[in-house]
Motif scaffolding. Structure first.
Motif, PDB file in Angstrom:
ATOM      1  N   UNK A 135       0.892  -1.286  -0.184  1.00  0.00           N
ATOM      2  CA  UNK A 135       0.163  -0.004  -0.153  1.00  0.00           C
ATOM      3  C   UNK A 135       0.770   1.264  -0.056  1.00  0.00           C
ATOM      4  N   UNK A 136       1.976   1.276   0.703  1.00  0.00           N
ATOM      5  CA  UNK A 136       2.853   2.271   0.659  1.00  0.00           C
ATOM      6  C   UNK A 136       3.456   2.539  -0.802  1.00  0.00           C
ATOM      7  N   UNK A 190       2.544   5.561  -6.028  1.00  0.00           N
ATOM      8  CA  UNK A 190       2.461   5.572  -7.617  1.00  0.00           C
ATOM      9  C   UNK A 190       1.208   5.230  -7.891  1.00  0.00           C
ATOM     10  N   UNK A 191       0.245   6.139  -7.590  1.00  0.00           N
ATOM     11  CA  UNK A 191      -1.238   5.949  -7.684  1.00  0.00           C
ATOM     12  C   UNK A 191      -1.713   5.913  -9.430  1.00  0.00           C
ATOM     13  N   UNK A 192      -0.563   6.721 -10.265  1.00  0.00           N
ATOM     14  CA  UNK A 192      -1.043   6.665 -11.445  1.00  0.00           C
ATOM     15  C   UNK A 192      -0.436   5.406 -12.456  1.00  0.00           C
ATOM     16  N   UNK A 193       0.011   4.693 -11.517  1.00  0.00           N
ATOM     17  CA  UNK A 193       0.960   3.594 -12.292  1.00  0.00           C
ATOM     18  C   UNK A 193      -0.231   2.412 -12.750  1.00  0.00           C
ATOM     19  N   UNK A 246      -6.330   1.270  -4.300  1.00  0.00           N
ATOM     20  CA  UNK A 246      -5.802   0.625  -3.272  1.00  0.00           C
ATOM     21  C   UNK A 246      -4.838   1.960  -2.479  1.00  0.00           C
ATOM     22  N   UNK A 247      -4.111   2.499  -3.443  1.00  0.00           N
ATOM     23  CA  UNK A 247      -3.172   3.410  -2.863  1.00  0.00           C
ATOM     24  C   UNK A 247      -3.868   4.901  -2.473  1.00  0.00           C
ATOM     25  N   UNK A 248      -4.743   5.374  -3.269  1.00  0.00           N
ATOM     26  CA  UNK A 248      -5.623   6.452  -2.991  1.00  0.00           C
ATOM     27  C   UNK A 248      -6.641   6.383  -1.779  1.00  0.00           C
TER      28      UNK A 248
END
Length: 565
Positions: free
Chosen positions: A88-89, A94-97, A104-106
């Motif tokens: 998650x970190x 890298x939310x745009x990856x 999940x990152x957002x």
């Protein structure tokens, strides 16, 4: 040694070694060394086998302050959480990856943004609290009850989809008891001093939460007592947890017209429309007496008390998404009073849990990629197959069961579906809008998505490939209505399973879990469902009587034991 021997011998000898980790932490993946220092060799196993088997492990693994219990499962859960945190970190950075990382990152980032949550204060609650405050009549309750149920807040009762008990291939609408804030019915009626004190603490907690939400303190205190009285009425009409173990007590097929005949205080047909359920003609009403009592409560109760009840359950459900004062008060009762946990878990652990809860198959997909390979899935399937073979041999060797019932038991056993590691098809969360700075809103939208997903099943074939646990979960389960056993990747890690371990270790560890879940298909609940998952008595009456006599023997034996002081 043959696999056949492993199943027979390893379940006894390797169980101790594999399930009782030593003084060190759980082995890393790929390592399988056994350490028997969990055993307390100063204890006499003939006098205190528990101390002999577990003494050193317990001595070197005290319960952490932020947990209420501690075991091998807990240690693996901690390691899985650390792995999920890394995932998650990385996804948050890298939310745009990818779409998955964005979700999940957002979500995780929004949960970890405690300063933003505190800055917003109680503002996110305002619109819903105003809706509740503006309810002008009992007839208007229907709209708000439907609204909260669409947020997965089961006020007054529970409504969702479920496999038809008599035709387990089809999903039907299901109406069940619910609407209470304590764990189950008996908490409202036990008369011992501790239970009486707990109820007082619960009422105090309700008052404090209402006050935090903006209600004047004297009004909040008075409202809390009325809410407790309302919940007690609902609890009184509910079945207790022991009765609910008998699935036959939970099957009552009703038409909508028959449901309306239970009372006129609440318009269920209007509710079904407003909750956006698909069209249906019949439904299962698990506890008709509860529905009747609920209807009478609506008719005879005060509207103001019901509005306060709705406010309480809404604020309580959303407490983890609110500022620190709400989180602390929620923990003070549900964590400290009910579970005995001394310290609130770190925020990152709670945020990992929330992400797993709301977006579990998206997070689980990343978890599986990092921790669980195809070799593990294939080898576990072979292990399960061997244990099922041995269970068939056990059934055939029973001296008290007739040939007819044995045959039906074998039909059911051979029909068990084995689901290992992760779903064949991953859930699509594209409809869930996630904002990196809106934890409250993310929870709301994720809950709305899941509530709609469940209700949309009504009238459709049961998806037997769907999982009831997320892949990182350290647990397993048997589903009687689908006749399948399910082992998430989360539990298929050391010390329960390792690709590097010998067959003896794996049979002695996860093999025990496999056997445990399989037997659920034939225990006092599972035995009432057939090979297709239908609630059907496939036992000959004489065998059922023998089964009951044998089980009563165990109950009577253990019922006479008292704990050693």
């Amino acid at each position: 040694m043959t696999i056949d021997s492993f199943v027979r011998v390893a379940l006894g000898t390797a169980l101790l070694a594999a399930l009782l980790p030593a003084q060190s932490a759980i082995p890393e993946p790929g390592k399988s060394g056994l350490d028997l220092t969990a055993i307390d060799r100063t204890a006499n196993p003939c006098q205190d086998f528990y101390q002999y088997a577990c003494g050193n492990w317990i001595a070197h693994h005290p319960i952490p302050e932020d947990e209420s219990r501690w075991s091998s499962f807990s240690l693996l859960f901690e390691r899985n959480q650390a792995a999920l945190r890394q995932i998650l970190d990385d996804s948050a950075a890298h939310q745009d990856r990818s779409a998955i990382d964005g979700k999940i990152g957002g979500f995780y980032h929004s949960c970890m943004s405690e300063a933003e949550v505190d800055r917003r204060g109680t503002e996110p609650l305002r619109s819903e609290l105003e809706r509740i405050a503006h309810i002008g009549s009992k007839a208007d309750l229907t709209d708000e009850v439907a609204r909260l149920q669409r947020l997965q807040i089961p006020v007054f009762f529970s409504f969702s989809s479920s496999p038809d008990p008599k035709d387990a291939r089809v999903e039907i609408a299901d109406l069940d008891q619910g609407g209470i804030g304590l764990p189950e019915k008996d908490y409202y009626f036990r008369t011992d001093p501790k239970s009486q004190e707990l109820r007082q603490q619960y009422v105090s907690h309700i008052g404090k939460m209402l006050a935090l939400s903006g209600m004047p303190e004297p009004d909040a205190t008075a409202a809390a007592s009325k809410i407790m009285a309302l919940e007690t009425t609902l609890a009184k009409a509910s079945l207790d947890i022991t009765s609910r173990r008998d699935p036959n007590l939970l099957v009552h097929k009703f038409s909508k017209e028959q449901l309306a005949g239970l009372g006129t205080g609440f318009n269920f047909n209007e509710f079904f429309t407003k909750v956006d359920a698909p069209q249906f003609a019949t439904l299962n009403v698990d506890v008709p007496g509860f529905v009747k009592a609920f209807d009478e409560t609506i008719q005879g109760g005060e509207l103001g008390d019901m509005k306060n009840y709705l406010r309480w359950h809404y604020v309580s459900a959303m407490a983890p998404t609110l500022p620190k004062a709400f989180v602390d008060e929620n923990f003070a009762f549900y964590g400290k009073v009910l579970q005995g946990t001394e310290t609130l878990r770190p925020r990152w652990k709670r945020c990992v849990d929330d992400t797993d809860s709301e977006l579990g198959e998206a997070l689980g997909r990343r978890f599986v990629e990092k921790t669980f390979g195809e070799q593990g899935k294939q080898r576990t399937m072979e292990l399960v197959s061997e244990i099922e073979t041995q269970m068939a041999n056990d059934i055939n060797s029973l001296t008290w069961m007739s040939a007819g019932t044995k045959q039906e038991a074998l039909v059911k056993l051979h029909a068990v579906a084995n689901k290992i590691g992760y779903p064949e098809k991953w859930r699509d969360y594209s409809a869930v809008m996630i904002a990196p700075d809106d934890f409250f809103g993310n929870i709301i939208r994720a809950n709305e998505f899941e509530a709609k997903r469940q209700l949309d099943k009504i009238g459709k074939p049961v998806d037997r490939q769907e999982w009831g646990m997320t892949p990182p979960t350290v647990n397993a389960y048997y589903n009687p209505q689908q006749n399948n056993i399910n082992f998430p990747a989360g539990i298929l890690q050391p010390p329960f399973y390792s690709n590097a371990a010998s067959d003896a270790v794996n049979y002695g560890a996860v093999g025990v879990v496999v056997g445990h879940e399989l037997t659920h298909g034939f225990d006092d609940q599972g035995r009432k469902f057939d090979a297709d998952g239908n609630l059907k008595d496939w036992w000959q009456k004489s065998d059922a009587a023998k089964y009951q006599k044998l089980s009563d023997c165990l109950v009577n034996q253990y019922g006479k034991y008292s704990p050693v002081a």
